[in-house]
Write an enzyme that holds these catalytic residues in place. Structure first.
Site, PDB file in Angstrom:
ATOM      1  N   THR A   6      32.136  32.034   2.414  1.00 17.36           N
ATOM      2  CA  THR A   6      33.080  31.768   1.345  1.00 17.36           C
ATOM      3  C   THR A   6      32.471  32.060  -0.020  1.00 17.36           C
ATOM      4  O   THR A   6      31.243  32.004  -0.200  1.00 17.36           O
ATOM      5  CB  THR A   6      33.573  30.300   1.417  1.00 17.36           C
ATOM      6  OG1 THR A   6      34.645  30.124   0.509  1.00 17.36           O
ATOM      7  CG2 THR A   6      32.445  29.328   1.096  1.00 17.36           C
ATOM      8  N   ASN A   7      33.325  32.384  -0.995  1.00 21.27           N
ATOM      9  CA  ASN A   7      32.928  32.684  -2.375  1.00 21.27           C
ATOM     10  C   ASN A   7      31.985  33.873  -2.485  1.00 21.27           C
ATOM     11  O   ASN A   7      31.229  33.991  -3.443  1.00 21.27           O
ATOM     12  CB  ASN A   7      32.283  31.451  -3.041  1.00 21.27           C
ATOM     13  CG  ASN A   7      33.248  30.289  -3.142  1.00 21.27           C
ATOM     14  OD1 ASN A   7      34.437  30.488  -3.399  1.00 21.27           O
ATOM     15  ND2 ASN A   7      32.755  29.080  -2.903  1.00 21.27           N
ATOM     16  N   ARG A   8      32.025  34.741  -1.495  1.00 19.16           N
ATOM     17  CA  ARG A   8      31.223  35.981  -1.484  1.00 19.16           C
ATOM     18  C   ARG A   8      29.714  35.720  -1.454  1.00 19.16           C
ATOM     19  O   ARG A   8      28.923  36.605  -1.740  1.00 19.16           O
ATOM     20  CB  ARG A   8      31.547  36.868  -2.704  1.00 19.16           C
ATOM     21  CG  ARG A   8      32.997  37.373  -2.752  1.00 19.16           C
ATOM     22  CD  ARG A   8      33.328  38.225  -1.545  1.00 19.16           C
ATOM     23  NE  ARG A   8      34.589  38.935  -1.650  1.00 19.16           N
ATOM     24  CZ  ARG A   8      35.758  38.504  -1.150  1.00 19.16           C
ATOM     25  NH1 ARG A   8      35.805  37.326  -0.530  1.00 19.16           N
ATOM     26  NH2 ARG A   8      36.836  39.230  -1.263  1.00 19.16           N
ATOM     27  N   LEU A   9      29.309  34.526  -1.078  1.00 18.68           N
ATOM     28  CA  LEU A   9      27.878  34.230  -0.946  1.00 18.68           C
ATOM     29  C   LEU A   9      27.466  34.482   0.503  1.00 18.68           C
ATOM     30  O   LEU A   9      27.105  33.574   1.253  1.00 18.68           O
ATOM     31  CB  LEU A   9      27.581  32.791  -1.366  1.00 18.68           C
ATOM     32  CG  LEU A   9      27.775  32.504  -2.861  1.00 18.68           C
ATOM     33  CD1 LEU A   9      27.470  31.045  -3.172  1.00 18.68           C
ATOM     34  CD2 LEU A   9      26.882  33.418  -3.699  1.00 18.68           C
ATOM     35  N   VAL A  46      40.837  38.033   0.224  1.00 17.91           N
ATOM     36  CA  VAL A  46      40.641  37.183   1.394  1.00 17.91           C
ATOM     37  C   VAL A  46      39.292  36.496   1.248  1.00 17.91           C
ATOM     38  O   VAL A  46      38.266  37.161   1.032  1.00 17.91           O
ATOM     39  CB  VAL A  46      40.670  38.009   2.701  1.00 17.91           C
ATOM     40  CG1 VAL A  46      40.367  37.107   3.897  1.00 17.91           C
ATOM     41  CG2 VAL A  46      42.013  38.697   2.860  1.00 17.91           C
TER      42      VAL A  46
END
Length: 226
Positions: A196-199, A7
């Site tokens: 988003t993008n695990r940042l 997710v």
């Protein structure tokens, strides 16, 4: 290997420009948001659910989820049987960590510090606000102790229910001597905002002096890698 469900976290995060001046103000804002969402949507069913981690006599960590029943400038607080595993562990080592996590909102707050027993007046004042059945359950459960069966637990409940029947009065069930609570005196409060993008954003208030959670001079703000 099982298929992994991925997710992407689409939260708005938290920037230094938007964070409140004190950990208390920021935590209260996020808690208010979670409570408001719980009233209009079903994806935050219990906004006050607080995961609490302690350490046992062998240095092994232990974690469980309770309900945060107090939150003010002094820190978050919860009620429990003080003879439970968490109570026994805190009696031996008052170091504690806790977190409020709202996955649907991509937000979490982490608290680290020391556990302090609540004043007896605070405990008594809260106990009388509990529903009658919950007050009876406080007497029923020898929390964390072995139980031979469900029927044993239900029989104990019936015994105390007969001893203190529901009269509609807030003082028809006395507060157990072993029932109390703790407040976390925080040394660190971290705000995690999923992106988003695990940042993700991780903004941390660290204690640099005496003062409450609402005393700006007692805290410094920094950012951590996600």
């Amino acid at each position: 290997m099982n298929d992994v469900t991925r997710v992407d976290y689409t939260g708005t995060g938290l920037s230094e420009e938007d964070v409140a001046a004190t950990p208390w103000l920021q935590a209260q804002q996020w808690l208010d948001d979670a409570v408001e969402r719980s009233q209009v949507r079903d994806d935050v069913p219990e906004p006050h659910a607080l995961s609490v981690a302690t350490v046992d006599a062998h240095g092994v960590p232990n974690v469980r989820t309770v309900l945060m029943r107090f939150f003010d400038e002094r820190g978050p607080g919860f009620l429990t049987n003080t003879l439970s595993a968490k109570g026994t562990e805190l009696a031996g080592n008052d170091a504690i960590a806790a977190s409020l996590t709202w996955p649907a909102m991509f937000r979490a707050i982490r608290f680290r510090g020391r556990a302090v027993l609540l004043d007896r007046d605070e405990v008594d004042d809260y106990f009388v606000t509990r529903p009658w059945g919950s007050r009876i359950s406080a007497w029923t459960s020898r929390q964390s102790q072995p139980a031979t069966s469900r029927s044993e637990l239900e029989a104990a409940y019936e015994k105390f229910a007969a001893q203190w029947p529901d009269t509609g009065s807030p003082d028809d069930v006395p507060t157990p001597d072993f029932w109390g609570g703790y407040r976390i005196t925080c040394d660190e409060v971290e705000f995690w905002g999923g992106r988003t993008n695990r940042l993700h954003d991780r903004l941390v208030f660290s204690r640099v002096g005496d003062g409450s959670l609402d005393d700006a001079g007692a805290w410094s703000l920094s950012r951590r890698q996600p």
